[in-house]
Design a protein around this motif. Structure first.
Motif, PDB file in Angstrom:
ATOM      1  N   GLU A  13       0.807  -1.225   0.000  1.00 18.63           N
ATOM      2  CA  GLU A  13       0.000   0.000   0.000  1.00 18.63           C
ATOM      3  C   GLU A  13       0.840   1.275   0.000  1.00 18.63           C
ATOM      4  N   VAL A  14       2.000   1.199   0.658  1.00 18.32           N
ATOM      5  CA  VAL A  14       2.822   2.402   0.809  1.00 18.32           C
ATOM      6  C   VAL A  14       4.101   2.328  -0.009  1.00 18.32           C
ATOM      7  N   GLY A  15       4.613   1.101  -0.170  1.00 16.04           N
ATOM      8  CA  GLY A  15       5.895   0.938  -0.850  1.00 16.04           C
ATOM      9  C   GLY A  15       7.027   0.885   0.158  1.00 16.04           C
ATOM     10  N   PRO A  16       8.270   0.859  -0.299  1.00  8.90           N
ATOM     11  CA  PRO A  16       9.417   0.788   0.627  1.00  8.90           C
ATOM     12  C   PRO A  16       9.421   1.963   1.600  1.00  8.90           C
ATOM     13  N   THR A  17       9.614   1.646   2.876  1.00  9.71           N
ATOM     14  CA  THR A  17       9.672   2.693   3.909  1.00  9.71           C
ATOM     15  C   THR A  17      10.895   2.464   4.783  1.00  9.71           C
ATOM     16  N   GLY A  18      11.188   3.422   5.594  1.00  9.75           N
ATOM     17  CA  GLY A  18      12.233   3.250   6.605  1.00  9.75           C
ATOM     18  C   GLY A  18      11.622   2.601   7.823  1.00  9.75           C
ATOM     19  N   GLU A  19      11.801   3.208   8.977  1.00 12.54           N
ATOM     20  CA  GLU A  19      11.164   2.709  10.191  1.00 12.54           C
ATOM     21  C   GLU A  19       9.675   3.044  10.155  1.00 12.54           C
ATOM     22  N   VAL A  74       2.872   5.960   6.829  1.00 10.15           N
ATOM     23  CA  VAL A  74       2.391   4.857   7.673  1.00 10.15           C
ATOM     24  C   VAL A  74       1.609   5.401   8.863  1.00 10.15           C
ATOM     25  N   LEU A  75       2.135   6.428   9.502  1.00 11.67           N
ATOM     26  CA  LEU A  75       1.455   7.034  10.646  1.00 11.67           C
ATOM     27  C   LEU A  75       0.070   7.553  10.255  1.00 11.67           C
ATOM     28  N   ALA A  76      -0.005   8.150   9.080  1.00 11.26           N
ATOM     29  CA  ALA A  76      -1.284   8.699   8.621  1.00 11.26           C
ATOM     30  C   ALA A  76      -2.302   7.583   8.363  1.00 11.26           C
ATOM     31  N   ARG A  77      -1.831   6.490   7.786  1.00 10.43           N
ATOM     32  CA  ARG A  77      -2.744   5.378   7.497  1.00 10.43           C
ATOM     33  C   ARG A  77      -3.223   4.692   8.778  1.00 10.43           C
ATOM     34  N   VAL A  78      -2.307   4.534   9.741  1.00 10.89           N
ATOM     35  CA  VAL A  78      -2.716   3.951  11.019  1.00 10.89           C
ATOM     36  C   VAL A  78      -3.694   4.888  11.735  1.00 10.89           C
ATOM     37  N   GLN A  79      -3.444   6.188  11.665  1.00 10.31           N
ATOM     38  CA  GLN A  79      -4.363   7.148  12.281  1.00 10.31           C
ATOM     39  C   GLN A  79      -5.761   7.020  11.677  1.00 10.31           C
ATOM     40  N   ALA A  80      -5.830   6.768  10.375  1.00 10.94           N
ATOM     41  CA  ALA A  80      -7.131   6.605   9.716  1.00 10.94           C
ATOM     42  C   ALA A  80      -7.861   5.373  10.253  1.00 10.94           C
ATOM     43  N   VAL A  81      -7.105   4.288  10.503  1.00  8.32           N
ATOM     44  CA  VAL A  81      -7.710   3.086  11.079  1.00  8.32           C
ATOM     45  C   VAL A  81      -8.216   3.377  12.491  1.00  8.32           C
ATOM     46  N   VAL A  82      -7.379   4.055  13.276  1.00 11.77           N
ATOM     47  CA  VAL A  82      -7.762   4.412  14.647  1.00 11.77           C
ATOM     48  C   VAL A  82      -9.018   5.268  14.638  1.00 11.77           C
ATOM     49  N   ASP A  83      -9.076   6.232  13.738  1.00 13.01           N
ATOM     50  CA  ASP A  83     -10.249   7.113  13.644  1.00 13.01           C
ATOM     51  C   ASP A  83     -11.517   6.309  13.343  1.00 13.01           C
ATOM     52  N   SER A  84     -11.391   5.322  12.447  1.00 17.46           N
ATOM     53  CA  SER A  84     -12.573   4.525  12.077  1.00 17.46           C
ATOM     54  C   SER A  84     -13.031   3.654  13.243  1.00 17.46           C
ATOM     55  N   VAL A  85     -12.076   3.135  14.037  1.00 14.59           N
ATOM     56  CA  VAL A  85     -12.428   2.332  15.213  1.00 14.59           C
ATOM     57  C   VAL A  85     -13.056   3.202  16.293  1.00 14.59           C
ATOM     58  N   ASN A  86     -12.566   4.434  16.428  1.00 17.63           N
ATOM     59  CA  ASN A  86     -13.113   5.359  17.429  1.00 17.63           C
ATOM     60  C   ASN A  86     -14.536   5.791  17.112  1.00 17.63           C
ATOM     61  N   LEU A  87     -14.874   5.758  15.831  1.00 15.36           N
ATOM     62  CA  LEU A  87     -16.164   6.273  15.375  1.00 15.36           C
ATOM     63  C   LEU A  87     -17.322   5.596  16.113  1.00 15.36           C
ATOM     64  N   GLY A  88     -18.150   6.372  16.748  1.00 15.65           N
ATOM     65  CA  GLY A  88     -19.331   5.842  17.425  1.00 15.65           C
ATOM     66  C   GLY A  88     -19.080   5.367  18.842  1.00 15.65           C
ATOM     67  N   LYS A  89     -17.830   5.334  19.282  1.00 18.42           N
ATOM     68  CA  LYS A  89     -17.537   4.919  20.653  1.00 18.42           C
ATOM     69  C   LYS A  89     -17.638   6.116  21.592  1.00 18.42           C
ATOM     70  N   PRO A  90     -17.998   5.890  22.859  1.00 20.36           N
ATOM     71  CA  PRO A  90     -17.965   7.002  23.820  1.00 20.36           C
ATOM     72  C   PRO A  90     -16.532   7.517  23.941  1.00 20.36           C
ATOM     73  N   TYR A  91     -16.383   8.766  24.296  1.00 21.13           N
ATOM     74  CA  TYR A  91     -15.056   9.405  24.247  1.00 21.13           C
ATOM     75  C   TYR A  91     -14.030   8.680  25.105  1.00 21.13           C
ATOM     76  N   TRP A  92     -14.466   8.086  26.230  1.00 17.78           N
ATOM     77  CA  TRP A  92     -13.497   7.441  27.121  1.00 17.78           C
ATOM     78  C   TRP A  92     -12.953   6.122  26.541  1.00 17.78           C
TER      79      TRP A  92
END
Length: 570
Positions: A495-501, A508-526
């Motif tokens: 999906e991203v191609g060759p990366t460093g760390e 990579v950070l942006a894509r993981v953040q997108a996954v986290v955002d989708s999991v957070n969706l609809g959950k109570p803030y805590w």
């Protein structure tokens, strides 16, 4: 129903139904069939050989080997003598191997290969009870599997002991996320009651072919193998999990027991294939996979276009699973509703069960015509469940262990005066009798705000993405939830191609953040993940973060990655 509910009696009855092979083992890239007559003969001769070596009813025999016909034969031979099998994981650390053999008082240690034996501590032979080491493959230790068989052929007469349902059959040591392993005492009746009741619930009509890749040292796969034998179904044992795709096409199984992670990887692989396939073929595949993901599990039907997708796409996908595969039984961890919908949408019935080593192991199991998302099914026959006031799942039935070996205090902590086993799992039961698991009681934690967090559902949601290989939610005593995440290298590469760390790569950070955002969706803030850190090294058994059954040792992870966790909150 067999006359006696001992394990040898149940297996013996099942072998009379089998008109094919008992099992087949892949070794050195070659499938080796074991016929029913040969299986029975080897069990008889190995039992005779062990008897000639002095093994008697109640003696402990440790078994440390990969899945194979020989594993089953040794187990059945030991049980035929009324002796007790002590299975050991191939991934068990050396110090735990010695502890188990010593704690169980094993007289024999039967090990498959020189490589596994080399992983044992050098002072293993100093264990007072241990008399002999038997090698299954290769010539090492005190004697070999072949020599014991030969000895048994020469000494075929001995008085068989009387075995009852209440006799101890096995000591299964829990992998343990904390403390030393505990020896779970399971009787013949504990296991056979489970085998017979599970056999009534399985969705297929025997005989079918089963594929086995989960370790037989774990109660889930061991009971599945006994159930296959009882139902007259041949079993195919894979040699290397990395070759499972090819093995499925060769063995052409109808049914597989599995864990959610394999299903998640298959789902991710098909979606990556669809994303990388160009032109009309790629559009067709992406369309069909979207329809599979939208399948209504509870009603048993797909959206508009699903029947057309079956003709054009799903049938071809199933051919990659050998063409016969119609059933996945998942256990060991929570199965994400989206993954369950996807496989049922492909035409492969996918449901889950629930149990523990202490319950031999099955408590509940699905039925193919009564599936519900997130449900682990209903109680099998003879087993009862009730929910305690604090939400803990309590169980009664013929499958409840006799106790923890040599640990009466620990036994009393989990089996109350009325015979209810306290599972340590939090859950609920609906009006139809379907059971739902929320989390492990010990894994629940409280934020500094007073809100309680069940981490497992959040972690399942994160790992449902093909991008994330492993995840652990952290935050006890903190203001918010954080997460430690390991990404999947293959997905990143595609999906991203060759990366460093990966931990510092912006894409990579942006894509993981997108996954986290989708999991957070609809959950109570805590319950939302506010911050995360990507780790560069996956959790593993060798590095100590996982148990032999691949459960995360949270305390170990929290200690090892203390600085990473602290950085989330500074």
């Amino acid at each position: 129903m067999p006359d006696s509910l001992t394990i040898p009696a149940v297996v013996a009855e099942g072998l009379t139904k089998n008109r094919s092979i008992a099992c087949s083992t892949k070794r050195g890239g070659v499938w080796i069939d074991t016929s029913v007559p040969d299986f029975k003969a080897q069990v008889r001769h190995f039992a005779c050989g062990l008897h000639h070596m002095g093994i008697r009813k109640g003696d402990r025999v440790a078994l440390h080997a990969e899945n194979s016909a020989e594993w089953l034969i040794v187990d059945q031979a030991v049980l035929t003598l009324g002796a007790v099998t002590v299975p050991i994981y191939t991934t068990q650390p050396g110090d735990q191997i010695r502890y188990i053999i010593d704690n169980a008082g094993a007289r024999l240690y039967i090990v498959s290969t020189q490589e596994l034996y080399a992983g044992c501590p050098q002072d293993l032979k100093d264990v007072e009870s241990l008399e002999s080491v038997i090698s299954i493959f290769g010539d090492f230790g005190d004697t070999t599997y072949a020599e014991v068989l030969a000895r048994g052929r020469d000494h075929t007469e001995f008085e068989k002991p009387q075995i009852t349902e209440g006799d101890l059959a096995t000591l299964v040591y829990t992998s343990g996320t904390t403390g030393v392993p505990k020896g779970v005492m399971l009787s013949h009746g504990n296991i056979t009651s489970n085998v017979v009741s599970v056999g009534e619930r399985l969705p297929f009509t025997p005989p079918v072919t089963g594929l086995s890749y989960l370790p037989l040292s774990h109660s889930f796969e061991r009971v599945a193998s006994i159930a296959y034998l009882y139902l007259g179904c041949p079993i195919y044992f894979v040699e290397d999990f990395l070759e499972i795709k090819e093995d499925i096409q060769t063995a052409r199984p109808h049914h597989m027991t599995t864990v959610p992670r394999l299903l998640e990887k298959v789902h991710a692989g098909l979606n990556l294939l669809a994303a990388s396939t160009k032109g009309p073929k790629g559009r067709l595949l992406r369309w069909a996979l979207r329809l599979a993901e939208a399948y209504d599990v509870e009603r048993g039907r797909g959206p508009i276009g699903h029947k057309l997708a079956e003709k054009l796409v799903y049938k071809k996908i199933r051919e990659n699973f050998g063409g016969n595969l119609r059933y996945f039984t998942s256990g060991g961890a929570a199965l994400a509703p989206g993954i369950q919908a996807f496989f049922n949408g492909l035409g492969i019935t996918c449901g889950q069960g629930y149990g523990l080593t202490e319950t031999a192991p099955v408590i509940t199991c699905y039925t193919s015509d009564d599936l519900k998302p997130r449900s682990v099914g209903k109680c099998i026959r003879g087993v009862k469940v009730k929910i305690a006031d604090d939400g803990e799942i309590l169980v009664q039935g013929p499958n409840i262990m006799q106790g923890y070996y040599g640990m009466p205090d620990k036994t009393a902590e989990v089996i109350d005066a009325d015979g209810w086993f306290h599972t340590g799992d939090i859950g609920r039961m609906d009006e139809d009798g379907h059971v739902y698991i929320t989390d492990r009681k010990k894994q629940l934690f409280k934020l500094s705000t007073g809100k309680y967090i069940a981490p497992s559902p959040i972690e399942v949601g994160l790992c449902n993405s093909p991008l994330i290989e492993q995840a652990i939610v952290v935050g006890p005593g903190r203001k918010f939830c954080g997460a430690l995440i390991i990404v999947d290298p293959a997905t990143i590469e595609k999906e991203v191609g060759p990366t460093g760390e990966a931990s510092t790569d912006p894409e990579v950070l942006a894509r993981v953040q997108a996954v986290v955002d989708s999991v957070n969706l609809g959950k109570p803030y805590w319950e939302q993940i506010k911050k995360f850190r990507i780790l560069d090294t996956p959790f593993s058994i060798d590095t100590g973060e996982l148990t032999p059954t691949l459960k995360v040792k949270r305390r170990v992870v929290e200690d090892k990655y203390h600085d990473h966790i602290e950085s989330l909150y500074t």
